[in-house]
Design a protein around this motif. Sequence first.
Motif, PDB file in Angstrom:
ATOM      1  N   VAL A 173       0.609  -1.207  -0.202  1.00  0.00           N
ATOM      2  CA  VAL A 173       0.565  -0.336  -0.511  1.00  0.00           C
ATOM      3  C   VAL A 173       1.005   1.078  -0.364  1.00  0.00           C
ATOM      4  O   VAL A 173       1.884   1.398   0.663  1.00  0.00           O
ATOM      5  N   PRO A 174       0.890   1.850  -1.259  1.00  0.00           N
ATOM      6  CA  PRO A 174       1.769   3.570  -1.224  1.00  0.00           C
ATOM      7  C   PRO A 174       1.592   3.809  -0.073  1.00  0.00           C
ATOM      8  O   PRO A 174       0.623   4.743   0.505  1.00  0.00           O
ATOM      9  N   VAL A 175       2.545   4.540   1.123  1.00  0.00           N
ATOM     10  CA  VAL A 175       2.697   5.183   2.293  1.00  0.00           C
ATOM     11  C   VAL A 175       3.941   5.730   2.147  1.00  0.00           C
ATOM     12  O   VAL A 175       4.847   6.090   1.359  1.00  0.00           O
ATOM     13  N   ARG A 176       3.475   7.308   2.363  1.00  0.00           N
ATOM     14  CA  ARG A 176       4.747   8.669   1.888  1.00  0.00           C
ATOM     15  C   ARG A 176       4.893   9.274   3.471  1.00  0.00           C
ATOM     16  O   ARG A 176       4.293   9.328   4.641  1.00  0.00           O
ATOM     17  N   PRO A 177       5.831  10.273   3.537  1.00  0.00           N
ATOM     18  CA  PRO A 177       5.405  10.923   4.748  1.00  0.00           C
ATOM     19  C   PRO A 177       4.610  11.689   4.872  1.00  0.00           C
ATOM     20  O   PRO A 177       4.545  12.818   3.566  1.00  0.00           O
ATOM     21  N   ALA A 178       3.714  12.692   5.753  1.00  0.00           N
ATOM     22  CA  ALA A 178       2.753  13.474   4.972  1.00  0.00           C
ATOM     23  C   ALA A 178       3.299  15.030   5.569  1.00  0.00           C
ATOM     24  O   ALA A 178       4.566  14.998   5.557  1.00  0.00           O
ATOM     25  N   THR A 179       3.075  16.062   4.156  1.00  0.00           N
ATOM     26  CA  THR A 179       3.301  16.994   4.069  1.00  0.00           C
ATOM     27  C   THR A 179       2.416  18.626   5.116  1.00  0.00           C
ATOM     28  O   THR A 179       0.914  17.534   5.239  1.00  0.00           O
ATOM     29  N   ALA A 180       2.252  19.744   4.606  1.00  0.00           N
ATOM     30  CA  ALA A 180       1.205  21.182   5.241  1.00  0.00           C
ATOM     31  C   ALA A 180       0.423  20.242   4.638  1.00  0.00           C
ATOM     32  O   ALA A 180      -0.411  20.761   5.760  1.00  0.00           O
ATOM     33  N   GLU A 181       0.313  20.006   3.712  1.00  0.00           N
ATOM     34  CA  GLU A 181      -0.698  20.385   2.667  1.00  0.00           C
ATOM     35  C   GLU A 181      -2.061  19.131   3.236  1.00  0.00           C
ATOM     36  O   GLU A 181      -2.649  18.892   2.139  1.00  0.00           O
ATOM     37  N   ASP A 182      -1.357  17.997   3.531  1.00  0.00           N
ATOM     38  CA  ASP A 182      -2.049  16.884   3.851  1.00  0.00           C
ATOM     39  C   ASP A 182      -3.309  17.174   5.064  1.00  0.00           C
ATOM     40  O   ASP A 182      -3.278  16.582   5.339  1.00  0.00           O
ATOM     41  N   LEU A 183      -3.016  18.465   6.018  1.00  0.00           N
ATOM     42  CA  LEU A 183      -3.221  18.276   7.516  1.00  0.00           C
ATOM     43  C   LEU A 183      -4.697  18.460   6.712  1.00  0.00           C
ATOM     44  O   LEU A 183      -6.139  17.872   7.679  1.00  0.00           O
ATOM     45  N   GLN A 184      -5.518  19.006   6.408  1.00  0.00           N
ATOM     46  CA  GLN A 184      -6.958  19.007   6.702  1.00  0.00           C
ATOM     47  C   GLN A 184      -7.811  17.875   5.840  1.00  0.00           C
ATOM     48  O   GLN A 184      -8.591  17.453   6.380  1.00  0.00           O
ATOM     49  N   ALA A 185      -7.406  17.337   4.865  1.00  0.00           N
ATOM     50  CA  ALA A 185      -7.799  16.196   4.474  1.00  0.00           C
ATOM     51  C   ALA A 185      -7.407  14.715   5.757  1.00  0.00           C
ATOM     52  O   ALA A 185      -7.835  13.698   5.932  1.00  0.00           O
ATOM     53  N   ILE A 186      -6.095  15.461   6.914  1.00  0.00           N
ATOM     54  CA  ILE A 186      -6.043  13.803   7.941  1.00  0.00           C
ATOM     55  C   ILE A 186      -7.708  14.185   8.739  1.00  0.00           C
ATOM     56  O   ILE A 186      -8.174  13.911   9.498  1.00  0.00           O
ATOM     57  N   LEU A 187      -7.480  16.032   8.601  1.00  0.00           N
ATOM     58  CA  LEU A 187      -8.590  16.098   9.970  1.00  0.00           C
ATOM     59  C   LEU A 187     -10.031  15.520   9.265  1.00  0.00           C
ATOM     60  O   LEU A 187     -10.856  15.218  10.452  1.00  0.00           O
ATOM     61  N   ARG A 188     -10.125  15.132   8.039  1.00  0.00           N
ATOM     62  CA  ARG A 188     -11.198  14.967   8.171  1.00  0.00           C
ATOM     63  C   ARG A 188     -11.580  13.532   7.561  1.00  0.00           C
ATOM     64  O   ARG A 188     -12.734  13.419   8.499  1.00  0.00           O
ATOM     65  N   LEU A 189     -10.053  13.350   7.749  1.00  0.00           N
ATOM     66  CA  LEU A 189     -10.344  11.482   7.611  1.00  0.00           C
ATOM     67  C   LEU A 189     -10.506  11.006   9.293  1.00  0.00           C
ATOM     68  O   LEU A 189     -11.468  10.385   9.408  1.00  0.00           O
ATOM     69  N   ASP A 190      -9.915  11.541   9.980  1.00  0.00           N
ATOM     70  CA  ASP A 190     -10.211  10.812  11.390  1.00  0.00           C
ATOM     71  C   ASP A 190     -11.341  12.038  12.282  1.00  0.00           C
ATOM     72  O   ASP A 190     -11.559  11.262  12.929  1.00  0.00           O
ATOM     73  N   ARG A 191     -12.285  13.203  11.806  1.00  0.00           N
ATOM     74  CA  ARG A 191     -13.293  12.975  12.202  1.00  0.00           C
ATOM     75  C   ARG A 191     -14.224  12.215  11.504  1.00  0.00           C
ATOM     76  O   ARG A 191     -15.282  11.891  12.666  1.00  0.00           O
ATOM     77  N   GLU A 192     -14.148  11.802  10.641  1.00  0.00           N
ATOM     78  CA  GLU A 192     -14.865  10.675  10.516  1.00  0.00           C
ATOM     79  C   GLU A 192     -14.866   9.404  10.770  1.00  0.00           C
ATOM     80  O   GLU A 192     -16.111   8.547  11.691  1.00  0.00           O
ATOM     81  N   VAL A 193     -13.520   8.807  11.320  1.00  0.00           N
ATOM     82  CA  VAL A 193     -13.158   7.466  12.240  1.00  0.00           C
ATOM     83  C   VAL A 193     -13.176   7.948  13.767  1.00  0.00           C
ATOM     84  O   VAL A 193     -14.200   7.182  13.914  1.00  0.00           O
ATOM     85  N   PHE A 194     -12.852   9.146  14.141  1.00  0.00           N
ATOM     86  CA  PHE A 194     -13.127   9.515  15.237  1.00  0.00           C
ATOM     87  C   PHE A 194     -14.833   9.538  16.506  1.00  0.00           C
ATOM     88  O   PHE A 194     -15.215   9.307  17.004  1.00  0.00           O
ATOM     89  N   GLY A 195     -15.419  10.046  15.039  1.00  0.00           N
ATOM     90  CA  GLY A 195     -16.475  10.404  15.102  1.00  0.00           C
ATOM     91  C   GLY A 195     -16.602  11.482  15.900  1.00  0.00           C
ATOM     92  O   GLY A 195     -17.472  12.197  16.341  1.00  0.00           O
ATOM     93  N   LEU A 196     -15.856  12.962  16.164  1.00  0.00           N
ATOM     94  CA  LEU A 196     -15.869  13.630  17.086  1.00  0.00           C
ATOM     95  C   LEU A 196     -13.863  14.915  16.397  1.00  0.00           C
ATOM     96  O   LEU A 196     -13.556  13.957  16.498  1.00  0.00           O
ATOM     97  N   ASP A 197     -14.417  16.031  16.678  1.00  0.00           N
ATOM     98  CA  ASP A 197     -13.349  16.856  16.168  1.00  0.00           C
ATOM     99  C   ASP A 197     -11.607  16.889  16.766  1.00  0.00           C
ATOM    100  O   ASP A 197     -12.267  17.259  18.319  1.00  0.00           O
ATOM    101  N   ARG A 198     -10.724  16.188  16.355  1.00  0.00           N
ATOM    102  CA  ARG A 198      -9.709  16.976  17.314  1.00  0.00           C
ATOM    103  C   ARG A 198      -8.926  17.382  16.789  1.00  0.00           C
ATOM    104  O   ARG A 198      -7.623  17.110  17.199  1.00  0.00           O
TER     105      ARG A 198
END
Length: 287
Positions: free
Chosen positions: A146-171
């Motif tokens: 599975v393709p994995v790479r170091p995160a960049t600053a541009e990834d932050l919003q996508a990370i936050l969207r995915l996390d809110r969906e999975v965690f169920g709350l805003d972190r």
Amino acid sequence: MPTSPTLLAQLPVRRLTSDDLLACSDLSENRGWPREEHKWGFLLTAGTGYGIDDPSGTGLLACCVVTSYGPGLAAIGMVLVAEQYARQGVGRRLMRHVVAEAGDTALTLHATPNGQPLYEELGFTETSRAEMVRGRFTFTTPAPAVPVRPATAEDLQAILRLDREVFGLDRTHVLTRLPAFADHLRVAEEDGEITGFAAAWPNMDTHVVGPLVARDTSTAQALVASLAAATDRPLRTDIDVRHTTLLRWMKENGIDSVASNAVMIRSLPDLPGDWRRRFAPLTVAAG
């Protein structure tokens, strides 16, 4: 100096600040835990610490940290009582204060076997379990491609969207601290979509993997392998025991079981979000 349970139960509980970091670390050391100053610094700024001062004036008698995720949930962690005051009702005093402060907010925590009876008394119920694993990753059983790479600053919003969906709350207030807190932050990406992310942060002689959020087990394995390749330290993490395939694969790669703790919740039947994509917490203290 008050020593009776009655007098101890009357000692005031106060809010902690970052100035209490060394006192919290001293208390950790007093109970045989690592000092974990890096983690304490993170928790005391991302969350709210509570403490009871030792009446002798020598530091903290007890402490804990609460990390809030809005009105829906807060996580309790790092509940510690000095050895000389153990089993005298101090932990109960501190926890009752925290529960009262939370009001209608649901609370969650990871409980050791010793602490679980107290938490049950306070209305917490076990909803799942987490297995703590630790060791040097051997790469004996390869991870899926599975393709994995170091995160960049541009990834932050996508990370936050995915996390809110999975965690169920805003972190957001916690995850935005990850780049400074963690030594390594990785994302899994397929067809331009981020399908998972994971961090490895320093804790004494190990790197702790957390959070670990992924679309599926294959993605979680690829993230762990990428983080393992980036460090020469042993890895440690806490995996939801329902992720049996991931746990078996990690053990095949030298990451052995250390302990199993109960994941408990109060005022909700279960944690929000999707446990199938939530493999490991950022830290058991913060969820």
